[in-house]
Design a protein around this motif. Structure first.
Motif, PDB file in Angstrom:
ATOM      1  N   LYS A  83       0.835  -1.204   0.000  1.00 23.60           N
ATOM      2  CA  LYS A  83       0.000   0.000   0.000  1.00 23.60           C
ATOM      3  C   LYS A  83       0.872   1.258   0.000  1.00 23.60           C
ATOM      4  O   LYS A  83       0.579   2.240  -0.687  1.00 23.60           O
ATOM      5  N   GLU A  84       1.960   1.221   0.772  1.00 14.23           N
ATOM      6  CA  GLU A  84       2.888   2.353   0.819  1.00 14.23           C
ATOM      7  C   GLU A  84       3.540   2.583  -0.544  1.00 14.23           C
ATOM      8  O   GLU A  84       3.657   3.722  -1.008  1.00 14.23           O
ATOM      9  N   LEU A  85       3.956   1.489  -1.194  1.00 11.92           N
ATOM     10  CA  LEU A  85       4.606   1.609  -2.508  1.00 11.92           C
ATOM     11  C   LEU A  85       3.637   2.093  -3.578  1.00 11.92           C
ATOM     12  O   LEU A  85       4.045   2.776  -4.528  1.00 11.92           O
ATOM     13  N   LYS A  86       2.350   1.764  -3.435  1.00 15.12           N
ATOM     14  CA  LYS A  86       1.363   2.246  -4.405  1.00 15.12           C
ATOM     15  C   LYS A  86       1.275   3.768  -4.382  1.00 15.12           C
ATOM     16  O   LYS A  86       0.995   4.394  -5.401  1.00 15.12           O
ATOM     17  N   GLY A  87       1.516   4.348  -3.218  1.00 14.37           N
ATOM     18  CA  GLY A  87       1.538   5.809  -3.137  1.00 14.37           C
ATOM     19  C   GLY A  87       2.687   6.396  -3.936  1.00 14.37           C
ATOM     20  O   GLY A  87       2.540   7.434  -4.593  1.00 14.37           O
ATOM     21  N   TYR A  88       3.827   5.705  -3.921  1.00 16.34           N
ATOM     22  CA  TYR A  88       4.975   6.161  -4.714  1.00 16.34           C
ATOM     23  C   TYR A  88       4.710   6.009  -6.216  1.00 16.34           C
ATOM     24  O   TYR A  88       5.242   6.779  -7.021  1.00 16.34           O
ATOM     25  N   VAL A  89       3.911   5.004  -6.582  1.00 14.31           N
ATOM     26  CA  VAL A  89       3.562   4.830  -7.998  1.00 14.31           C
ATOM     27  C   VAL A  89       2.876   6.088  -8.515  1.00 14.31           C
ATOM     28  O   VAL A  89       3.180   6.587  -9.609  1.00 14.31           O
ATOM     29  N   LYS A  90       1.944   6.625  -7.742  1.00  9.67           N
ATOM     30  CA  LYS A  90       1.235   7.842  -8.155  1.00  9.67           C
ATOM     31  C   LYS A  90       2.196   9.021  -8.261  1.00  9.67           C
ATOM     32  O   LYS A  90       2.075   9.860  -9.154  1.00  9.67           O
ATOM     33  N   GLU A  91       3.156   9.079  -7.343  1.00 10.70           N
ATOM     34  CA  GLU A  91       4.118  10.184  -7.363  1.00 10.70           C
ATOM     35  C   GLU A  91       4.970  10.179  -8.627  1.00 10.70           C
ATOM     36  O   GLU A  91       5.388  11.238  -9.109  1.00 10.70           O
ATOM     37  N   LEU A  92       5.244   8.985  -9.154  1.00 17.10           N
ATOM     38  CA  LEU A  92       6.060   8.907 -10.373  1.00 17.10           C
ATOM     39  C   LEU A  92       5.392   9.614 -11.546  1.00 17.10           C
ATOM     40  O   LEU A  92       6.061   9.990 -12.512  1.00 17.10           O
ATOM     41  N   GLY A  93       4.069   9.789 -11.461  1.00 19.63           N
ATOM     42  CA  GLY A  93       3.369  10.516 -12.515  1.00 19.63           C
ATOM     43  C   GLY A  93       3.814  11.957 -12.627  1.00 19.63           C
ATOM     44  O   GLY A  93       3.679  12.580 -13.684  1.00 19.63           O
ATOM     45  N   ASN A  94       4.365  12.517 -11.533  1.00 20.90           N
ATOM     46  CA  ASN A  94       4.856  13.902 -11.559  1.00 20.90           C
ATOM     47  C   ASN A  94       6.175  14.030 -12.308  1.00 20.90           C
ATOM     48  O   ASN A  94       6.640  15.146 -12.556  1.00 20.90           O
ATOM     49  N   TYR A  95       6.790  12.880 -12.629  1.00 19.61           N
ATOM     50  CA  TYR A  95       8.096  12.896 -13.296  1.00 19.61           C
ATOM     51  C   TYR A  95       8.011  12.479 -14.769  1.00 19.61           C
ATOM     52  O   TYR A  95       9.036  12.188 -15.388  1.00 19.61           O
ATOM     53  N   TYR A  96       6.810  12.457 -15.319  1.00 24.16           N
ATOM     54  CA  TYR A  96       6.612  12.125 -16.741  1.00 24.16           C
ATOM     55  C   TYR A  96       7.190  10.753 -17.101  1.00 24.16           C
ATOM     56  O   TYR A  96       7.852  10.584 -18.129  1.00 24.16           O
ATOM     57  N   LEU A  97       6.942   9.774 -16.237  1.00 22.12           N
ATOM     58  CA  LEU A  97       7.471   8.428 -16.456  1.00 22.12           C
ATOM     59  C   LEU A  97       6.347   7.386 -16.369  1.00 22.12           C
ATOM     60  O   LEU A  97       6.311   6.567 -15.432  1.00 22.12           O
ATOM     61  N   PRO A  98       5.423   7.385 -17.325  1.00 23.37           N
ATOM     62  CA  PRO A  98       4.341   6.392 -17.286  1.00 23.37           C
ATOM     63  C   PRO A  98       4.847   4.960 -17.397  1.00 23.37           C
ATOM     64  O   PRO A  98       4.279   4.050 -16.802  1.00 23.37           O
ATOM     65  N   GLY A  99       5.954   4.766 -18.141  1.00 25.30           N
ATOM     66  CA  GLY A  99       6.516   3.425 -18.268  1.00 25.30           C
ATOM     67  C   GLY A  99       7.021   2.910 -16.929  1.00 25.30           C
ATOM     68  O   GLY A  99       6.801   1.752 -16.560  1.00 25.30           O
ATOM     69  N   ALA A 100       7.687   3.785 -16.162  1.00 22.97           N
ATOM     70  CA  ALA A 100       8.182   3.398 -14.836  1.00 22.97           C
ATOM     71  C   ALA A 100       7.015   3.112 -13.897  1.00 22.97           C
ATOM     72  O   ALA A 100       7.062   2.175 -13.098  1.00 22.97           O
ATOM     73  N   GLN A 101       5.966   3.912 -13.982  1.00 27.44           N
ATOM     74  CA  GLN A 101       4.775   3.664 -13.173  1.00 27.44           C
ATOM     75  C   GLN A 101       4.207   2.273 -13.443  1.00 27.44           C
ATOM     76  O   GLN A 101       3.886   1.523 -12.519  1.00 27.44           O
ATOM     77  N   ASN A 102       4.076   1.947 -14.728  1.00 22.51           N
ATOM     78  CA  ASN A 102       3.506   0.659 -15.108  1.00 22.51           C
ATOM     79  C   ASN A 102       4.329  -0.504 -14.580  1.00 22.51           C
ATOM     80  O   ASN A 102       3.789  -1.497 -14.078  1.00 22.51           O
ATOM     81  N   GLU A 103       5.663  -0.389 -14.686  1.00 23.37           N
ATOM     82  CA  GLU A 103       6.521  -1.508 -14.280  1.00 23.37           C
ATOM     83  C   GLU A 103       6.566  -1.676 -12.768  1.00 23.37           C
ATOM     84  O   GLU A 103       6.608  -2.800 -12.267  1.00 23.37           O
ATOM     85  N   LEU A 104       6.543  -0.581 -12.032  1.00 24.46           N
ATOM     86  CA  LEU A 104       6.500  -0.688 -10.574  1.00 24.46           C
ATOM     87  C   LEU A 104       5.147  -1.263 -10.136  1.00 24.46           C
ATOM     88  O   LEU A 104       5.077  -2.103  -9.233  1.00 24.46           O
TER      89      LEU A 104
END
Length: 479
Positions: free
Chosen positions: A174-195
């Protein structure tokens, strides 16, 4: 005017419901009038609706590759069921009366021609080869943000590894899912998907060794994305032109969505291509939060297997056109080819179709690899690439498809080398259990379309059959 068949009409429908509704209109004889022009480039008619007056619908093939659909109904679906029903009626051989072009359609055609003329003049007035203006300052800021995002992703991945996969419980996920959303601020949809994909694997219950093996593979992908993405961004920042890499898939991994104009500028376009679909399937990609329609096609000219991919985000899925199986030959004026290795993605905007024939199936047989040692070498080379497609698809010639004494299905080449056939983890739908239902003669001296997979636990390479071709028949196991 293209050859109008039921398969062609199916390909125009936005979804399966539209296909059913259009066909029902023909079955219920809802069309009170069916007409066509002598030239055959316009079909029009009247269809009974819920109101007193019938709906006037038409399909205009003035430009065969880009049919124009018109209807007086209030539906926001495009094309609507009435236009589809008109085409199904024609495909089924219903009687169409010969008539002149109606006045209102003639007026609309004239306006359309003027728009095309103005568009052509605007294109001619443009300076050819003039590069598209790019805000380099904004682009540099975006790439700097992406580098920061990759640093954050690296910290997260290292934290998971140092803590141990077994220690990743529901709270940590659950904690890591919060970081997934944060990655959206860095223009990295591919990184979001893989995490997100890693968290899905770690969240599966019950946990077993196989699950941990796939989690490690996913961590390897994330590590490769960080390393290669970082190198690519630094190299691009050092380039005064900030040029894209049109040879590898790294730009897509970093979130770049290729525009057709960009692919064309890099010469990644083929004129007058003919494709025949080998297999098709749709699946739910939980990591991307999208439905994916994926088709595998053979380019009849180059005899290369390509794939088409259509993404439908959950929130917009009902409003987007759903792809489907296609059983004819697609004739494509301009085929755009994405960067990649095996099964490169292709896309097109316009197409007509023709029925597939014996010569087309002969080309499928000709394109099949006859020696499995060659096929395995190609697959292994692909799997060595950390960011390469982990589900490569090949056409193979099979001297026979059978079952071993232990009950294992295998495909055997002419030299006696075998490949294990089994349902693979990454493909949700099984197909191996369908092989016994095929005619016995279809399982010898045939062509097999197979999706390969490497099992990290057994270190064994296996393949899942998608389609078996015998003569002029295609036995699709998945569509």
């Amino acid at each position: 005017m293209p050859d109008i068949t039921s398969t062609y009409v199916d390909s125009l429908a936005p979804n399966a419901a539209a296909v059913k509704n259009g066909q029902n209109l023909v079955r219920k004889n809802s069309f009170t009038e069916l007409s066509r022009t002598d030239s055959g480039d316009l079909l029009f008619g009247l269809c009974a609706g819920s109101g007193k007056l019938p709906y006037a619908c038409s399909v205009d093939f003035m430009v065969p590759e880009k049919p124009v659909f018109r209807c007086t109904c209030p539906s926001r679906q495009f094309p609507c069921k009435h236009a589809l029903g008109l085409l199904y009626a024609y495909a089924e051989g219903k009687d169409f009366a010969m008539k002149e072009v109606p006045g209102e359609i003639a007026a609309k055609r004239e306006k359309a021609e003027k728009r095309e003329e103005n568009k052509a003049k605007q294109e001619e007035s443009r300076v050819e080869d003039k590069p598209k203006k790019v805000n380099k300052s904004a682009l540099r800021k975006k790439m700097q943000a992406q580098l920061e995002g990759l640093d954050q992703l690296e910290k997260l991945a290292l934290g998971v590894v140092r803590g141990g996969l077994g220690a990743v419980d529901a709270r940590r996920i659950k904690e890591l899912k919060g970081y997934v959303k944060e990655l959206g601020n860095y223009y990295l949809p591919g990184a979001q998907n893989e995490l997100r994909r890693l968290l899905i694997v770690l969240g599966e219950e019950p946990r077993n060794e196989e699950g941990y093996s796939y989690a490690m593979e996913q961590l390897t992908v994330i590590h490769a994305l960080i390393r290669k993405g970082r190198a690519r961004l630094h190299a691009r920042l050092e380039d005064p032109e900030l040029a894209l890499d049109a040879e590898s898939t790294i730009e897509e991994w970093l979130g770049h969505a290729w525009q057709l104009s960009e692919l064309k500028s890099f010469g990644r376009i083929k004129d007058h291509a003919e494709l025949i679909q080998l297999a098709f399937h749709s699946y739910n990609d939980l990591a991307r939060e999208e439905f994916v329609d994926e088709g595998y096609w053979l380019d009849l000219g180059s005899e290369v297997v390509h794939r088409t991919v259509s993404y439908r985000p959950y929130k917009a899925a009902k409003l987007m056109r759903e792809e489907d199986s296609f059983f004819e030959v697609a004739q494509i004026p301009a085929l755009y080819v994405y960067p990649g290795d095996m099964n490169t993605r292709v896309r097109y905007e316009e197409m007509t179709s023709r029925p597939s024939g014996a010569e087309d199936y002969q080309k499928i047989r000709k394109a099949a690899i006859r020696t499995y040692a060659v096929a395995v070498k190609q697959v292994r080379q692909q799997l060595k690439t950390p960011l390469g497609d982990k589900r490569p698809v090949l056409l193979l010639h099979a001297a026979r498809i059978g079952v071993t004494e232990g009950g294992q299905f295998t495909a055997t080449d002419e030299a006696g080398q075998t490949i294990v056939l089994e349902d693979i983890y990454s493909l949700a739908e099984g197909t191996v259990h369908l092989l016994p239902f095929l005619p016995a003669e279809a399982l010898s001296d045939c062509t097999l379309l197979a999706m390969f997979h490497h099992n990290p636990d057994t270190s064994r390479l296996s393949a899942q059959p998608l389609t078996v071709f015998k003569g002029d028949e295609a036995y699709r196991l998945l569509y």
